[in-house]
Design a protein around this motif. Sequence first.
Motif, PDB file in Angstrom:
ATOM      1  N   PHE A  25       0.824  -1.150   0.088  1.00  0.00           N
ATOM      2  CA  PHE A  25       0.068  -0.283   0.099  1.00  0.00           C
ATOM      3  C   PHE A  25       0.854   1.270   0.111  1.00  0.00           C
ATOM      4  O   PHE A  25       0.565   2.357  -0.649  1.00  0.00           O
ATOM      5  N   ARG A  26       1.900   1.253   0.834  1.00  0.00           N
ATOM      6  CA  ARG A  26       2.922   2.315   1.019  1.00  0.00           C
ATOM      7  C   ARG A  26       3.573   2.675  -0.256  1.00  0.00           C
ATOM      8  O   ARG A  26       3.401   3.760  -0.850  1.00  0.00           O
ATOM      9  N   ARG A  27       4.091   1.608  -0.779  1.00  0.00           N
ATOM     10  CA  ARG A  27       4.801   1.887  -2.294  1.00  0.00           C
ATOM     11  C   ARG A  27       3.781   2.301  -3.413  1.00  0.00           C
ATOM     12  O   ARG A  27       4.301   3.150  -4.013  1.00  0.00           O
ATOM     13  N   ALA A  28       2.778   1.465  -3.537  1.00  0.00           N
ATOM     14  CA  ALA A  28       1.819   1.922  -4.451  1.00  0.00           C
ATOM     15  C   ALA A  28       1.303   3.535  -4.267  1.00  0.00           C
ATOM     16  O   ALA A  28       1.219   3.990  -5.230  1.00  0.00           O
ATOM     17  N   ALA A  29       1.132   3.602  -3.101  1.00  0.00           N
ATOM     18  CA  ALA A  29       0.598   5.334  -2.971  1.00  0.00           C
ATOM     19  C   ALA A  29       1.722   5.968  -3.206  1.00  0.00           C
ATOM     20  O   ALA A  29       1.406   7.210  -4.029  1.00  0.00           O
ATOM     21  N   ASP A  30       3.050   5.868  -2.964  1.00  0.00           N
ATOM     22  CA  ASP A  30       4.099   6.753  -3.096  1.00  0.00           C
ATOM     23  C   ASP A  30       4.273   6.762  -4.751  1.00  0.00           C
ATOM     24  O   ASP A  30       4.997   7.936  -5.173  1.00  0.00           O
ATOM     25  N   GLN A  31       4.125   5.892  -5.275  1.00  0.00           N
ATOM     26  CA  GLN A  31       4.535   5.968  -6.881  1.00  0.00           C
ATOM     27  C   GLN A  31       3.286   5.926  -7.659  1.00  0.00           C
ATOM     28  O   GLN A  31       3.269   5.976  -9.025  1.00  0.00           O
ATOM     29  N   GLN A  32       1.981   6.323  -7.239  1.00  0.00           N
ATOM     30  CA  GLN A  32       0.785   6.370  -8.112  1.00  0.00           C
ATOM     31  C   GLN A  32       1.114   7.604  -8.815  1.00  0.00           C
ATOM     32  O   GLN A  32       1.448   8.597  -8.288  1.00  0.00           O
ATOM     33  N   THR A  33       0.772   7.614 -10.085  1.00  0.00           N
ATOM     34  CA  THR A  33       0.772   8.792 -10.972  1.00  0.00           C
ATOM     35  C   THR A  33      -0.570   9.752 -10.921  1.00  0.00           C
ATOM     36  O   THR A  33      -0.456  11.034 -11.129  1.00  0.00           O
ATOM     37  N   ASP A  34      -1.438   9.278 -10.316  1.00  0.00           N
ATOM     38  CA  ASP A  34      -2.701   9.821  -9.959  1.00  0.00           C
ATOM     39  C   ASP A  34      -2.907  10.245  -8.475  1.00  0.00           C
ATOM     40  O   ASP A  34      -2.822   9.338  -7.641  1.00  0.00           O
ATOM     41  N   PRO A  94       3.177   2.685 -16.628  1.00  0.00           N
ATOM     42  CA  PRO A  94       1.559   3.030 -16.259  1.00  0.00           C
ATOM     43  C   PRO A  94       0.972   1.756 -15.846  1.00  0.00           C
ATOM     44  O   PRO A  94       0.033   1.716 -15.222  1.00  0.00           O
ATOM     45  N   LEU A  95       1.474   0.542 -16.546  1.00  0.00           N
ATOM     46  CA  LEU A  95       0.903  -0.560 -16.357  1.00  0.00           C
ATOM     47  C   LEU A  95       1.102  -0.993 -14.570  1.00  0.00           C
ATOM     48  O   LEU A  95       0.256  -1.641 -14.199  1.00  0.00           O
ATOM     49  N   SER A  96       2.044  -0.424 -14.135  1.00  0.00           N
ATOM     50  CA  SER A  96       2.214  -0.858 -12.907  1.00  0.00           C
ATOM     51  C   SER A  96       1.092  -0.210 -11.764  1.00  0.00           C
ATOM     52  O   SER A  96       0.941  -1.055 -10.790  1.00  0.00           O
ATOM     53  N   ASP A  97       0.749   0.837 -12.253  1.00  0.00           N
ATOM     54  CA  ASP A  97      -0.669   1.507 -11.205  1.00  0.00           C
ATOM     55  C   ASP A  97      -1.578   0.603 -11.563  1.00  0.00           C
ATOM     56  O   ASP A  97      -2.269   0.372 -10.527  1.00  0.00           O
ATOM     57  N   VAL A  98      -2.088  -0.244 -12.455  1.00  0.00           N
ATOM     58  CA  VAL A  98      -3.042  -1.083 -12.867  1.00  0.00           C
ATOM     59  C   VAL A  98      -2.786  -2.259 -11.943  1.00  0.00           C
ATOM     60  O   VAL A  98      -3.705  -2.884 -11.061  1.00  0.00           O
ATOM     61  N   LEU A  99      -1.643  -2.892 -12.130  1.00  0.00           N
ATOM     62  CA  LEU A  99      -1.409  -4.278 -11.741  1.00  0.00           C
ATOM     63  C   LEU A  99      -1.155  -4.219 -10.047  1.00  0.00           C
ATOM     64  O   LEU A  99      -1.750  -4.972  -9.155  1.00  0.00           O
ATOM     65  N   GLU A 100      -0.682  -2.865  -9.513  1.00  0.00           N
ATOM     66  CA  GLU A 100      -0.673  -2.668  -8.155  1.00  0.00           C
ATOM     67  C   GLU A 100      -2.309  -2.811  -7.393  1.00  0.00           C
ATOM     68  O   GLU A 100      -2.347  -3.215  -6.392  1.00  0.00           O
ATOM     69  N   LEU A 101      -2.959  -2.027  -8.081  1.00  0.00           N
ATOM     70  CA  LEU A 101      -4.211  -2.137  -7.650  1.00  0.00           C
ATOM     71  C   LEU A 101      -4.738  -3.148  -7.709  1.00  0.00           C
ATOM     72  O   LEU A 101      -5.576  -3.785  -6.653  1.00  0.00           O
ATOM     73  N   GLU A 102      -4.570  -4.207  -8.647  1.00  0.00           N
ATOM     74  CA  GLU A 102      -5.084  -5.638  -8.733  1.00  0.00           C
ATOM     75  C   GLU A 102      -4.736  -6.302  -7.546  1.00  0.00           C
ATOM     76  O   GLU A 102      -5.365  -6.912  -6.916  1.00  0.00           O
ATOM     77  N   MET A 103      -3.310  -6.221  -7.336  1.00  0.00           N
ATOM     78  CA  MET A 103      -2.771  -6.999  -6.173  1.00  0.00           C
ATOM     79  C   MET A 103      -3.344  -6.411  -4.793  1.00  0.00           C
ATOM     80  O   MET A 103      -3.538  -7.272  -4.056  1.00  0.00           O
TER      81      MET A 103
END
Length: 163
Positions: A25-34, A94-103
Amino acid sequence: MIDQARLGTYLQDHYAGSSAGIELFRRAADQQTDAVVRTALTAMAEKVEHERTVLAKYLAFVDAKPDPVKNAGAWVAEKLGRFKPNGELVRRSPLSDVLELEMLRIAVEGKGAGWRVLRALADEEPLFDVAELDALIADSEQQIKDLEDLRMDTARRVFRRPA
């Protein structure tokens, strides 16, 4: 009568999963483009941190403690999950944004499953707080809905061709 040793092992697994989940969650939040997604994930990370303290309480109820080996394994697995081909060599895809949300959604579904197990056992175990567990189940269901909305909005943005 509840098998406390077996339940302790189960809770240790969920505790380790929550530790990895917090990192994700922390990493995804830090790196999200939105910015909207970043804010939502930051808030969810804080909830997951609180939920980990609740898990620690339930571990104590069954005379168990977090397992450092499982926690380390979950930490390593989360770090290794960062190394995946994503179509980009030198920058975040940008695919990482989608994949991380799926995970994250999958992780929250697992978390909710754990709360439902404890809720089912609450009828036999007076130390288990029914109202607290019902609230945790409701929170996980809301987080799944929120993550799905964020995931689909992100997917629509990521998979659109530039004009």
